[in-house]
Design a protein around this motif. Sequence first.
Motif, short mmCIF file in Angstrom:
data_model
loop_
_atom_site.label_atom_id
_atom_site.label_comp_id
_atom_site.label_asym_id
_atom_site.label_seq_id
_atom_site.Cartn_x
_atom_site.Cartn_y
_atom_site.Cartn_z
N PHE A 1 67.49 8.04 86.41
CA PHE A 1 67.77 8.89 85.26
C PHE A 1 66.61 9.65 84.68
N ALA B 1 73.57 8.49 87.64
CA ALA B 1 72.03 8.68 88.10
C ALA B 1 72.36 9.36 89.50
N HIS C 1 68.00 14.88 81.98
CA HIS C 1 69.02 14.62 82.92
C HIS C 1 70.12 15.77 82.79
N GLN D 1 72.70 15.73 85.34
CA GLN D 1 74.11 15.50 86.07
C GLN D 1 75.36 15.63 85.40
#
Length: 95
Positions: free
Chosen positions: A28, A39, A32, A34
Motif C-alpha cells: 500500500f 493492495a 495509493h 487502486q
Amino acid sequence: MNRLQKSRSRDKRPRKKDIRGRHKLAVFFLDHRQPKGQAYYFYSTLRQDQNQTAKQRLRYLVNKKWQGLVSWAGLYYCNVLIAEYSVSDNCWRQV
C-alpha cells in the motif's frame, strides 16, 4: 514456409524461469490509487525461490526503490504473512 516468412508472434506459455514463486509482496503506497482500495501484489519467480533471493529482492523494492513511498507492505510465503513493514516503524517486523 521458410523461416523468414514465419510470423514473429510470442509464445503464450510462461518460460520456465518466469514461473511464479512462493513469495508475495503486498504493498500500500502513501498515495495509493487502486480503484477498489486493494493492495498491489508482486511475486517472486521460481528461480528466486531456489536461489533464496526472493525475500531479499522483495524487501529491496520497499527499502530502496520505493523508499518513502510505502505506507504498509506485507511479505507472504505460501499466503502466510511472515513479515510486515509500516511507515511508522520504518523497518521490517517478523510476524
